[in-house]
Structure formats: C-alpha cells, structure tokens
Design a protein around this motif. Structure first.
Motif, mmCIF file in Angstrom:
data_model
loop_
_atom_site.group_PDB
_atom_site.id
_atom_site.type_symbol
_atom_site.label_atom_id
_atom_site.label_comp_id
_atom_site.label_asym_id
_atom_site.label_seq_id
_atom_site.Cartn_x
_atom_site.Cartn_y
_atom_site.Cartn_z
ATOM 1 N N PRO A 1 3.576 1.938 4.071
ATOM 2 C CA PRO A 1 4.033 2.054 2.792
ATOM 3 C C PRO A 1 5.179 1.266 2.373
ATOM 4 O O PRO A 1 6.100 1.244 3.109
ATOM 5 C CB PRO A 1 4.026 3.553 2.696
ATOM 6 C CG PRO A 1 3.420 3.915 3.632
ATOM 7 C CD PRO A 1 3.407 3.029 4.884
ATOM 8 N N GLY A 2 5.053 0.555 1.539
ATOM 9 C CA GLY A 2 6.345 -0.238 0.909
ATOM 10 C C GLY A 2 6.327 -1.761 1.469
ATOM 11 O O GLY A 2 7.320 -2.513 1.060
ATOM 12 N N GLN B 1 -4.731 10.202 -2.321
ATOM 13 C CA GLN B 1 -4.315 9.267 -1.633
ATOM 14 C C GLN B 1 -5.396 8.535 -1.440
ATOM 15 O O GLN B 1 -5.706 7.218 -1.286
ATOM 16 C CB GLN B 1 -3.916 9.625 -0.176
ATOM 17 C CG GLN B 1 -2.625 10.440 -0.338
ATOM 18 C CD GLN B 1 -1.368 9.363 -0.690
ATOM 19 O OE1 GLN B 1 -1.161 8.587 -0.259
ATOM 20 N NE2 GLN B 1 -0.727 10.048 -1.837
ATOM 21 N N TYR C 1 -5.874 5.279 -3.473
ATOM 22 C CA TYR C 1 -4.860 4.317 -2.978
ATOM 23 C C TYR C 1 -5.538 3.533 -1.586
ATOM 24 O O TYR C 1 -4.652 2.331 -1.110
ATOM 25 C CB TYR C 1 -3.714 4.891 -2.690
ATOM 26 C CG TYR C 1 -2.686 5.368 -3.772
ATOM 27 C CD1 TYR C 1 -2.719 4.802 -4.929
ATOM 28 C CD2 TYR C 1 -2.376 6.784 -3.618
ATOM 29 C CE1 TYR C 1 -2.248 5.561 -6.191
ATOM 30 C CE2 TYR C 1 -1.890 7.426 -4.823
ATOM 31 C CZ TYR C 1 -1.630 6.657 -6.019
ATOM 32 O OH TYR C 1 -1.221 7.320 -7.032
ATOM 33 N N THR D 1 1.033 -1.090 -0.003
ATOM 34 C CA THR D 1 0.070 -0.279 -0.013
ATOM 35 C C THR D 1 0.786 1.172 -0.015
ATOM 36 O O THR D 1 2.157 1.059 0.275
ATOM 37 C CB THR D 1 -0.857 0.087 1.236
ATOM 38 O OG1 THR D 1 -1.713 1.263 1.145
ATOM 39 C CG2 THR D 1 -0.118 0.004 2.417
ATOM 40 N N ARG D 2 0.350 2.292 -0.539
ATOM 41 C CA ARG D 2 1.168 3.552 -0.573
ATOM 42 C C ARG D 2 0.718 4.318 0.760
ATOM 43 O O ARG D 2 1.227 5.251 1.090
ATOM 44 C CB ARG D 2 0.798 4.348 -1.601
ATOM 45 C CG ARG D 2 1.139 3.933 -2.857
ATOM 46 C CD ARG D 2 1.181 4.903 -3.977
ATOM 47 N NE ARG D 2 1.572 4.482 -5.463
ATOM 48 C CZ ARG D 2 1.506 5.069 -6.571
ATOM 49 N NH1 ARG D 2 1.300 6.397 -6.548
ATOM 50 N NH2 ARG D 2 1.862 4.343 -7.718
ATOM 51 N N LEU D 3 -0.179 3.730 1.525
ATOM 52 C CA LEU D 3 -0.864 4.547 2.725
ATOM 53 C C LEU D 3 -0.278 3.912 3.916
ATOM 54 O O LEU D 3 -0.146 2.693 4.032
ATOM 55 C CB LEU D 3 -2.357 4.461 2.784
ATOM 56 C CG LEU D 3 -3.010 5.356 1.523
ATOM 57 C CD1 LEU D 3 -4.568 5.151 1.637
ATOM 58 C CD2 LEU D 3 -2.363 6.661 1.064
ATOM 59 N N MET D 4 -0.314 4.458 5.039
ATOM 60 C CA MET D 4 -0.003 3.887 6.311
ATOM 61 C C MET D 4 -1.387 3.945 7.237
ATOM 62 O O MET D 4 -2.247 5.222 7.050
ATOM 63 C CB MET D 4 0.786 4.672 7.166
ATOM 64 C CG MET D 4 1.229 4.005 8.612
ATOM 65 S SD MET D 4 2.472 5.070 9.495
ATOM 66 C CE MET D 4 1.585 6.501 9.786
#
Length: 344
Positions: free
Chosen positions: A188-189, A161, A164, A47-50
C-alpha cells in the motif's frame, strides 16, 4: 552553312538549361535546440492492498483510457481477513444477546425489589444494589452494541477491499513505467505503475547560458518531432531561472495545442528565431558539387562560371548562401558534364 549549324547549337544549349535569379533579402536567423516531449502531470498509481500482483495486462508505452484495468492484486489475504471480520461480527452479536439477557434478568429483579422496597420488605441498601446492577447491565448492553457496530464497520471495510484488488486507470494516459511485475509483492502506498497524462503534454529544452537571452516568454517556437514527421507551433511558457551548476544550462519549457500523435519521451527539435540578416537566396536545385566543393553555376555574358558558396540555412525550397551578391542568373539542375568556363 557551318556557321548556321554552330549558331543553332548555341541557341539549343542556351535554352536547354532552366535558370533562376539569385535574390537578396532579409531572412530570419534561427537556432535549433534538442527538446523532448513530456507530460506535466504524472500519476503514480499504487494499491491500497498488500498482496502479490496477480495480473498486469499493460506494458510500458501502452495508451490507456480512464477506467481501464492496470493490474490486479491477489485477494487471498483479504479472504482470510473477511473470515476473521465475519467471526468478529458473530461474536459481537453473541455478546449483545448475552448482555441483553443479563439486562432483562436485572430489570426483572429491579421491578421485584422495587415493589418489595415500597412495601418495606427489603432495605434501602438492598434496593440500591439491585438498581446499580440494573444500570450496570444496561451499560453492558450499550457497550456490546457499540462493539457490534465496530465489528460490522470492520466487515464492511474488508468487503470494500475487494474492489481495490483491481486497480483501474484514473486518467487517459500512457504507461511510462512499471515498478512491479506479476508475482511480485505490492505494498500500500508504493507505486506499481506510472502514468503520464496525454492531455497535459509539453516540451522542454536544455539551453546553455550563452543562449538564454534569445528566449522570451510567449515567443513563438517551431517544434519538429521526427518520429511522426510533424511540425508543431508552440510558444515559450516558462524559463526556469536557475541554471544547472554542472552543465550551466537552463530549462526552457514550451506549450502547444496540437498534441495528436505525441507520446511522452519523444525526441524533438525546437527552432527559434534569434535575429535577422541580409542574405542571398538561390533555389535548392541550383546547388551542386565539383571536386567536393559546394557551389552554383552562374551565367554571365554567355559563359558559365562555377562559384563556390557557403550554405547558411534552408528556407523552404531556397538556400541562403554566402559567395553571391544577388541578381546572378544560376543554372538549375546542372548536369554532371557542365564545367567552369563553358560557353552557352
């Protein structure tokens, strides 16, 4: 009369058994190795979000299509960031307005002092101060507009965001592993779901070093997958030229075009031809056991003889055996009461 009856019984006995001739021919010598189906392309979906995982409708082993939702991250934190970004935009707009008002005042002063300077009513020093102030105010307007653009760009990034929050599958594949569960924190990552591409399926075996010379690139291989009872024609695509120092085995990989029904992780058997030898073939139906010994019943000169044999391998409906010379007549489907030395 008794002799006629005995002769009749002998004829009935002779023709009551189905027979076949053991044939001698060259057969392929094969070896079978344990293999497993795997995907050449694995995708680690992050995901690109936390945020906390809000929902995850997929399970390990599920087949997904490109565009299917894999999981959703709770966007609550994004709402807070969105409010902050909107506030920053409003503040930047206010800054631009104030800077433009200050510039307008400075511009009026500049034109008034310019007229007075041209008439000699003010000194050059005072006119230069007013000119400098006008230029400063103009720079402040440019800076305020730049800050507004940055704030607006930040707002658009925050808005982006939201898309995402729902993470979709980038490929057609199968879910091979879930790294997170609902209500756990996603960062993220860091992968949340691992997918395997169903369009790039391969098979591989671990081959001991004493057998590695049997394998050549592009040689044909027969792969059998018990789970779906399927035989697949394949070929050797690569031989990793480095043995595992612990097991002294090499990795041999196979490619094939028929991928229907296959899923990464399936158990398989890879069979390769390692040579040829001359052997005697008898129908599978000729094999029987007597007192735990495998053999066939051979008919010669009207007498049945039980001949023990050793099975080498199966070839279709035939079994390659040792113990026969070829050309013998063997009885098919021998009954349990058939014994060695019985006359036909």
């Amino acid at each position: 009369m008794k002799k006629i009856i005995a002769a009749g019984l002998s004829i009935v006995a002779l023709f009551s058994y189905e027979m076949a001739v053991a044939k001698k021919e060259k057969i392929d010598i094969t070896k079978t190795y344990v293999a497993n189906i795997y995907s050449k392309n694995q995708v680690m979906v992050a995901t690109r979000l936390m945020g906390f995982v809000k929902q995850m409708p997929v399970e390990e082993g599920d087949i997904v299509k490109k565009g299917d939702m894999l999981f959703e991250v709770d966007p609550s934190d994004i709402n807070s960031m969105l409010n902050q970004a909107r506030g920053a935009v409003l503040q930047a707009k206010s800054g631009v307005l104030m800077a433009e008002m200050a510039y307008a005042d400075a511009l009026k002063d500049y034109h008034r002092f310019k007229a007075l300077y041209e008439k000699g009513a003010v000194s050059k020093r005072d006119f230069e101060k007013i000119t400098l102030m006008k230029n400063i105010r103009k720079k402040q307007v440019d800076m305020a507009k730049g800050m507004l653009k940055q704030a607006q760009a930040a707002l658009e990034r925050v808005k982006a965001q939201f898309k995402y929050a729902k993470v979709l599958s980038p490929i057609d594949g199968v879910v091979t592993m879930k790294m997170k569960k609902v209500a756990e924190m996603a960062l993220p990552g860091y992968p949340v779901v691992i997918l395997s591409d169903l369009n790039s399926l391969r098979a591989k075996s671990f081959v001991k070093e004493s057998d590695i010379d049997y394998f050549k690139l592009d040689m044909p291989v027969s792969i059998y997958v018990p789970a779906i009872k399927k035989n697949i024609k394949a070929k050797v695509s690569s031989i990793i030229p480095s043995a595992d120092p612990a097991t002294h085995s090499f990795v041999v990989k196979y490619t094939f075009s028929d991928k229907k029904g296959l899923i990464p992780g399936m158990y398989a058997k890879a069979t390769v031809v390692v040579g040829k030898k001359e052997a005697v073939l008898v129908p599978f139906a000729a094999l029987t056991t007597r007192e735990g010994i495998v053999g066939v019943f051979v008919v010669k000169d009207g007498i049945v003889r039980f001949v023990p044999v050793k099975e080498i391998m199966q070839k279709g409906d035939f079994i390659a055996v040792e113990g026969l010379k070829g050309g013998e007549r063997v009885i098919l489907y021998p009954p349990a009461n058939l014994i060695d030395g019985q006359k036909l």
